[in-house]
Design a protein around this motif. Structure first.
Motif, PDB file in Angstrom:
ATOM      1  N   VAL A  76       0.115  -6.993  -0.382  1.00 19.84           N
ATOM      2  CA  VAL A  76      -0.733  -8.200  -1.222  1.00 19.84           C
ATOM      3  C   VAL A  76      -1.609  -7.454  -2.285  1.00 19.84           C
ATOM      4  N   TYR A  77      -2.657  -6.678  -1.893  1.00 18.23           N
ATOM      5  CA  TYR A  77      -3.419  -5.999  -2.741  1.00 18.23           C
ATOM      6  C   TYR A  77      -2.770  -5.431  -3.590  1.00 18.23           C
ATOM      7  N   GLN A  78      -1.552  -4.935  -3.834  1.00 19.53           N
ATOM      8  CA  GLN A  78      -1.051  -4.202  -4.972  1.00 19.53           C
ATOM      9  C   GLN A  78      -0.879  -5.199  -6.196  1.00 19.53           C
ATOM     10  N   TRP A  79      -0.745  -6.314  -5.835  1.00 18.34           N
ATOM     11  CA  TRP A  79      -0.496  -7.273  -6.798  1.00 18.34           C
ATOM     12  C   TRP A  79      -1.817  -8.223  -7.255  1.00 18.34           C
ATOM     13  N   THR A  80      -2.868  -7.706  -6.718  1.00 16.65           N
ATOM     14  CA  THR A  80      -4.179  -8.422  -7.156  1.00 16.65           C
ATOM     15  C   THR A  80      -4.765  -7.696  -8.531  1.00 16.65           C
ATOM     16  N   PRO A  81      -5.728  -8.425  -9.407  1.00 14.92           N
ATOM     17  CA  PRO A  81      -6.321  -8.159 -10.575  1.00 14.92           C
ATOM     18  C   PRO A  81      -7.239  -7.081 -10.363  1.00 14.92           C
ATOM     19  N   ALA A  82      -7.881  -7.102  -9.045  1.00 13.44           N
ATOM     20  CA  ALA A  82      -8.777  -5.830  -8.886  1.00 13.44           C
ATOM     21  C   ALA A  82      -8.045  -4.582  -8.752  1.00 13.44           C
ATOM     22  N   LYS A  83      -6.882  -4.781  -8.030  1.00 15.38           N
ATOM     23  CA  LYS A  83      -6.058  -3.561  -7.971  1.00 15.38           C
ATOM     24  C   LYS A  83      -5.715  -2.659  -9.144  1.00 15.38           C
ATOM     25  N   HIS A  84      -5.221  -3.663 -10.012  1.00 18.14           N
ATOM     26  CA  HIS A  84      -5.024  -3.183 -11.471  1.00 18.14           C
ATOM     27  C   HIS A  84      -6.080  -2.711 -12.192  1.00 18.14           C
TER      28      HIS A  84
END
Length: 274
Positions: free
Chosen positions: A172-180
């Motif tokens: 799920v984190y791979q899709w978050t704005p924070a990750k990107h």
């Protein structure tokens, strides 16, 4: 271009070359340490069995002997925890330090432009701040592994529910704005380095720690996936390392991150609902 400009340029180039050599040496030493740590950790089951037998024999012989073995047992546990921490620290350094080479070279050039006489010290402090943040993460990961593992030869965590939750969270984190946002900083670190620039040695240390925080924001859950295998498993290290490298270095890194998130989500769901 006058002579002073040429000398300043040569000084900056020497600083960059020295920086690359030191980074390569540190990464090589850490990879060698990982191999040695894997060999030592693979011998733990026999040592643990021996320690268990000694403790059982002491308990059978009476409380006095058992009390005498308490201190050695605690020392043994502390030594093993230290070994696990060193393995995690070596893993984080070996994987992440080469990926920080672009940011380090950019910082070395900027530091040389602003204060050529202190460029090497500032660059060394930048690397030290970067490694300090990852060392803190390594300590937390080592404590988690030591607490959760079930005496597997590699120290792997054998809790399918927990591992499934980590995989789902990572997916799920791979899709978050924070990750990107963190991923974009790692892919193009120059704006982030310039945004918080402060001259001086303390500023260099802070810039290294700030860059490490962005890298942690990008990769921390992916690194925690190594709890499933232990931090000395070469196949797992290669998979995670190549995936992180593809995210940061390839042009389609953001798409790779999203695709990896879907794969992690699928594998984690399968563990949670077999």
């Amino acid at each position: 271009m006058n002579l002073s400009d040429v000398e300043a340029r040569l000084g900056r180039d020497r600083t960059v070359l020295l920086t690359l050599l030191v980074l390569s040496l540190l990464a090589s030493l850490c990879w060698a340490g990982l191999v040695l740590g894997g060999l030592v950790l693979s011998s733990q089951p026999l040592a643990e069995a021996t320690a268990t037998a000694v403790t059982a024999a002491a308990a059978a012989n009476g409380p006095a002997t058992g009390a005498a073995t308490t201190a050695p047992s605690l020392a043994y546990q502390a030594a093993q925890l230290a070994l696990v921490f060193l393995t995690w620290a070596g893993l984080c350094t070996a994987l992440m330090l080469p990926l920080a080479s672009r940011a380090t070279v950019l910082f070395a050039r900027l530091a040389g432009d602003r204060a050529a006489q202190r460029a090497r010290r500032c660059t060394a402090l930048f690397v030290l701040g970067y490694l300090g943040a990852w060392t803190g993460f390594a300590l937390l990961a080592a404590i988690a592994q030591w607490t959760l593992h079930e005496s597997a030869p590699s120290g792997a965590v054998r809790h399918p529910l927990l591992l499934g939750l980590i995989m789902v969270a990572a997916g799920v984190y791979q899709w978050t704005p924070a990750k990107h946002a963190c991923l974009e900083h790692c892919r193009a670190p120059l704006p982030g380095i310039l945004a918080g620039w402060r001259d001086g040695l303390a500023g260099a240390l802070g810039r290294g720690a700030a860059h490490a925080r962005q890298c942690l924001g990008c990769c921390w859950l992916l690194m925690l996936l190594l709890l499933a295998t232990g931090p000395d498993n070469p196949a797992a290290i290669a998979v995670v390392g190549l995936f992180v490298l593809a995210e940061i270095r390839l042009a389609s890194g953001h798409l790779i991150a999203c695709a990896g998130g879907l794969a992690l989500l699928a594998m984690g769901t399968r563990l949670l609902f077999p």
